[in-house]
Design a protein around this motif. Sequence first.
Motif, PDB file in Angstrom:
ATOM      1  N   HIS A   1     -58.518 -16.925  -6.118  1.00  0.00           N
ATOM      2  CA  HIS A   1     -59.208 -18.211  -5.680  1.00  0.00           C
ATOM      3  C   HIS A   1     -57.971 -19.472  -4.758  1.00  0.00           C
ATOM      4  O   HIS A   1     -56.778 -18.722  -4.843  1.00  0.00           O
ATOM      5  CB  HIS A   1     -59.192 -19.199  -7.113  1.00  0.00           C
ATOM      6  N   ILE A   2     -58.957 -19.902  -3.513  1.00  0.00           N
ATOM      7  CA  ILE A   2     -57.656 -20.369  -2.491  1.00  0.00           C
ATOM      8  C   ILE A   2     -57.127 -21.849  -3.670  1.00  0.00           C
ATOM      9  O   ILE A   2     -56.548 -22.045  -3.279  1.00  0.00           O
ATOM     10  CB  ILE A   2     -59.395 -21.087  -1.802  1.00  0.00           C
TER      11      ILE A   2
ATOM     12  N   CYS B   1     -53.523 -23.312   2.967  1.00  0.00           N
ATOM     13  CA  CYS B   1     -52.395 -23.433   3.874  1.00  0.00           C
ATOM     14  C   CYS B   1     -53.309 -24.202   4.513  1.00  0.00           C
ATOM     15  O   CYS B   1     -53.310 -25.402   4.477  1.00  0.00           O
ATOM     16  CB  CYS B   1     -51.667 -23.047   4.327  1.00  0.00           C
ATOM     17  N   LEU B   2     -53.975 -23.875   4.985  1.00  0.00           N
ATOM     18  CA  LEU B   2     -54.822 -24.778   6.231  1.00  0.00           C
ATOM     19  C   LEU B   2     -56.393 -25.680   5.211  1.00  0.00           C
ATOM     20  O   LEU B   2     -56.129 -26.593   5.652  1.00  0.00           O
ATOM     21  CB  LEU B   2     -56.239 -23.024   7.356  1.00  0.00           C
ATOM     22  N   GLU B   3     -56.713 -25.491   4.639  1.00  0.00           N
ATOM     23  CA  GLU B   3     -57.486 -25.975   3.555  1.00  0.00           C
ATOM     24  C   GLU B   3     -56.209 -27.221   2.616  1.00  0.00           C
ATOM     25  O   GLU B   3     -56.757 -29.020   2.847  1.00  0.00           O
ATOM     26  CB  GLU B   3     -58.072 -25.886   2.159  1.00  0.00           C
ATOM     27  N   GLN B   4     -55.601 -27.376   2.638  1.00  0.00           N
ATOM     28  CA  GLN B   4     -54.774 -27.951   2.187  1.00  0.00           C
ATOM     29  C   GLN B   4     -54.175 -29.108   3.235  1.00  0.00           C
ATOM     30  O   GLN B   4     -54.236 -30.401   2.515  1.00  0.00           O
ATOM     31  CB  GLN B   4     -53.469 -27.542   1.152  1.00  0.00           C
ATOM     32  N   ALA B   5     -54.167 -28.706   4.197  1.00  0.00           N
ATOM     33  CA  ALA B   5     -53.214 -29.358   5.142  1.00  0.00           C
ATOM     34  C   ALA B   5     -54.473 -30.177   5.728  1.00  0.00           C
ATOM     35  O   ALA B   5     -54.271 -31.660   6.028  1.00  0.00           O
ATOM     36  CB  ALA B   5     -52.942 -28.640   6.752  1.00  0.00           C
ATOM     37  N   VAL B   6     -55.617 -29.906   5.597  1.00  0.00           N
ATOM     38  CA  VAL B   6     -56.360 -30.932   6.361  1.00  0.00           C
ATOM     39  C   VAL B   6     -57.318 -31.765   4.966  1.00  0.00           C
ATOM     40  O   VAL B   6     -57.558 -32.592   5.607  1.00  0.00           O
ATOM     41  CB  VAL B   6     -57.788 -29.708   6.658  1.00  0.00           C
TER      42      VAL B   6
ATOM     43  N   ILE C   1     -48.433 -28.178   6.958  1.00  0.00           N
ATOM     44  CA  ILE C   1     -47.837 -27.210   5.676  1.00  0.00           C
ATOM     45  C   ILE C   1     -48.133 -25.938   6.873  1.00  0.00           C
ATOM     46  O   ILE C   1     -48.667 -25.607   7.443  1.00  0.00           O
ATOM     47  CB  ILE C   1     -48.551 -27.240   5.248  1.00  0.00           C
ATOM     48  N   ARG C   2     -46.743 -25.573   7.267  1.00  0.00           N
ATOM     49  CA  ARG C   2     -46.238 -23.933   8.478  1.00  0.00           C
ATOM     50  C   ARG C   2     -46.637 -22.611   7.695  1.00  0.00           C
ATOM     51  O   ARG C   2     -46.953 -22.779   5.780  1.00  0.00           O
ATOM     52  CB  ARG C   2     -45.391 -23.987   8.408  1.00  0.00           C
ATOM     53  N   TYR C   3     -47.014 -21.441   7.900  1.00  0.00           N
ATOM     54  CA  TYR C   3     -47.560 -20.183   7.235  1.00  0.00           C
ATOM     55  C   TYR C   3     -46.735 -19.109   7.451  1.00  0.00           C
ATOM     56  O   TYR C   3     -47.096 -19.275   9.116  1.00  0.00           O
ATOM     57  CB  TYR C   3     -48.439 -20.368   6.247  1.00  0.00           C
ATOM     58  N   ILE C   4     -46.627 -18.634   6.823  1.00  0.00           N
ATOM     59  CA  ILE C   4     -45.950 -17.150   7.377  1.00  0.00           C
ATOM     60  C   ILE C   4     -46.627 -16.272   6.813  1.00  0.00           C
ATOM     61  O   ILE C   4     -46.483 -16.110   5.667  1.00  0.00           O
ATOM     62  CB  ILE C   4     -44.248 -17.133   7.419  1.00  0.00           C
ATOM     63  N   VAL C   5     -47.645 -14.483   7.667  1.00  0.00           N
ATOM     64  CA  VAL C   5     -47.782 -14.335   6.444  1.00  0.00           C
ATOM     65  C   VAL C   5     -47.491 -12.853   6.861  1.00  0.00           C
ATOM     66  O   VAL C   5     -47.623 -12.740   8.367  1.00  0.00           O
ATOM     67  CB  VAL C   5     -49.047 -14.121   5.495  1.00  0.00           C
TER      68      VAL C   5
END
Length: 614
Positions: free
Chosen positions: A373-374, A406-411, A417-421
């Motif tokens: 879950h996000i 990360c995108l939702e948390q950032a917005v 917040i940067r991510y590397i997946v």
Amino acid sequence: MDKLTQADATSHDIVADNIDKLKTIFPEAFTEGKIDFDVLKETLGEYRETREERYNFSWAGKSKARRLAQTPATGTLRPCPEESVDWDTTENLFIEGDNLEVLKLLQKSYQGKVKMIYIDPPYNTGKDFVYPDKYADNLKGYLEFTKQVDGEGNKLSSNAETGGRYHSNWLNMMLPRLTLAKNLLKDDGVMFISIDDSEAANLVKLGDEVFGEENRISLICHKSRASVSNDKIISPNHNYILLYAKNERTIFNLRSKFGLPPELDGFDEEDENGQFKFVPVDGPGGAAKGNPHYTFLGVTGYWRFSEETMKEKYDAGLVQKVGNGLQQKYYLEDAKKTRKTTTTWWDEKLYTSTASARLKQLMDGAPFNNPKHIDLIRKMIELWCRNDGDIVVDFFAGSGTTAHSCLEQAVTNDQDIRYIVVQLPEPLATEASQKVAAEYCDRIGKPRNIAELSKERIRRTAAKIKDEHPDYKGDLGFKVFKLDSSNIEAWDSNDENLEDSVLKAANVLKDGRGELDIVYELFLKYGLDLSYSVNTHEVAGKQVYEIGAGSLFICLEDHITTDFVEALIKLYKSFDDEAAPRVVFKDSGFKTDAAKKDAESTLKDAGILDVKCL
Ligand SMILES: C[S@@+](CC[C@H](N)C(=O)[O-])C[C@H]1O[C@@H](n2cnc3c(N)ncnc32)[C@H](O)[C@@H]1O
């Protein structure tokens, strides 16, 4: 009446029958389905004096797996701007490949830079696939693996319980990856790992060994489902999330800053100091051990503070008698400063079924089973990553939930917040469980593998956010890189000997590889952040790549002359950076050895000593 099947008709396996009988009587003498004769003898009263007894955690292949973490990577990461979003500006990375090789490649650029790692590895349930590392040549194994679907569309590898090395295979897969992952963490970094009952016990022991037992922060219990399985004695409805710190001391000293914000409901009263609510003054559980016991305002009990402090608070109007107890004022402003988290994550919005439904809606289909879950991953990000520029890594990305979170948390928090997946292009087989996903890839016109599903999910997430927040200026893009063999034929992969390896290399570009491939291979060799942009400059009619605000210049052109070198020095001097840059040329870019020597001495005179050629 049941039909007599071929299996019924074959002769009885007496040995298997005997083993089964032994197993019923002496379960302790079996390990991974095989008899441990030493233990069996001991069970029967025969002790060997020499048998070493000490606390240890061992399995078949452990030392090889440990060595595997230390062997250098032989591959590289090739940039794929055409599959990326906002290639020129984004700092997020999506890396397609086997995470072991990728983690090795990232060591130089990201060592000590990552704030949080979350992974949700295969749980080793017997049905899920566990990547078969090839010790001899990891990269070759990977390139073979990506083609591993047979003619009928069935996957060739799995880790079945009957394989004899069921737990060992899984531990061998996890050990080198955890070791390399730990190196990436900052001193105040943490790693969360989801797991279920199948390997929870082994994971805790493995994690303790890699991180140190003192750095185990918690084994969180995550309620993952509401439904009940009828085929179980007790129906499991939770997973675990194991949490390690890179350095428990650092985290402990910062603990007041970590945790989740409290519920801020019920602060309905107000005085000159602001909004407040009354809370009981008795110690936790009333007669809590160590709390002082006395009578105040006619009420006897175990209290949170000494009688002296109680009196001071009473005189200041902060404590009063309410009914048969004592209560104190708890101000909203103080509540906002406290952050706490407990080990049971029981919120129903964190269920996997809800996550599946949301993913289905976003993707117009259901291409991935059991995503996390996000909000579960956002909860972890909220706990530990609250600074702009924090990097979150997930190297078992699956459907891309971590990137999405990360995108939702950032917005939501207007935070950078940067991510590397990292995700394996795990081929999707046509077996029932993956048929829907394989057909989904056909529908979106992409190759049938899981990495394509996650990229599609991240693209759709970004588009949805853009749609819902048209003014949002944050980073919604991602750069795609793919694991492949080195771009340079004769390149020695040993990072430590950069000079030797660069100078020894004979052929520069392999067929089908471009200059940008070389540029990014040099990023990894020099340990540069892959999110730095690559700028191109025209210098005396030749193309020069410049990275990191003048810290690296690469020119892969022919006919390098002293005039060109002087123009390059001029370009370098136009940057503010005090440190001398590194410069890379092609060996064959110089017509003669004399021209090469000339270039070297001109650069040396300008203070540029780190000059290499390919
Ligand atoms: C349990 S799933 C992760 C699910 C993810 N948390 C989500 O919410 O979608 C594990 C994923 O790891 C991937 N994987 C397994 N071995 C890998 C490897 N060696 N390198 C990279 N990815 C791997 C599998 O393809 C699978 O998609």
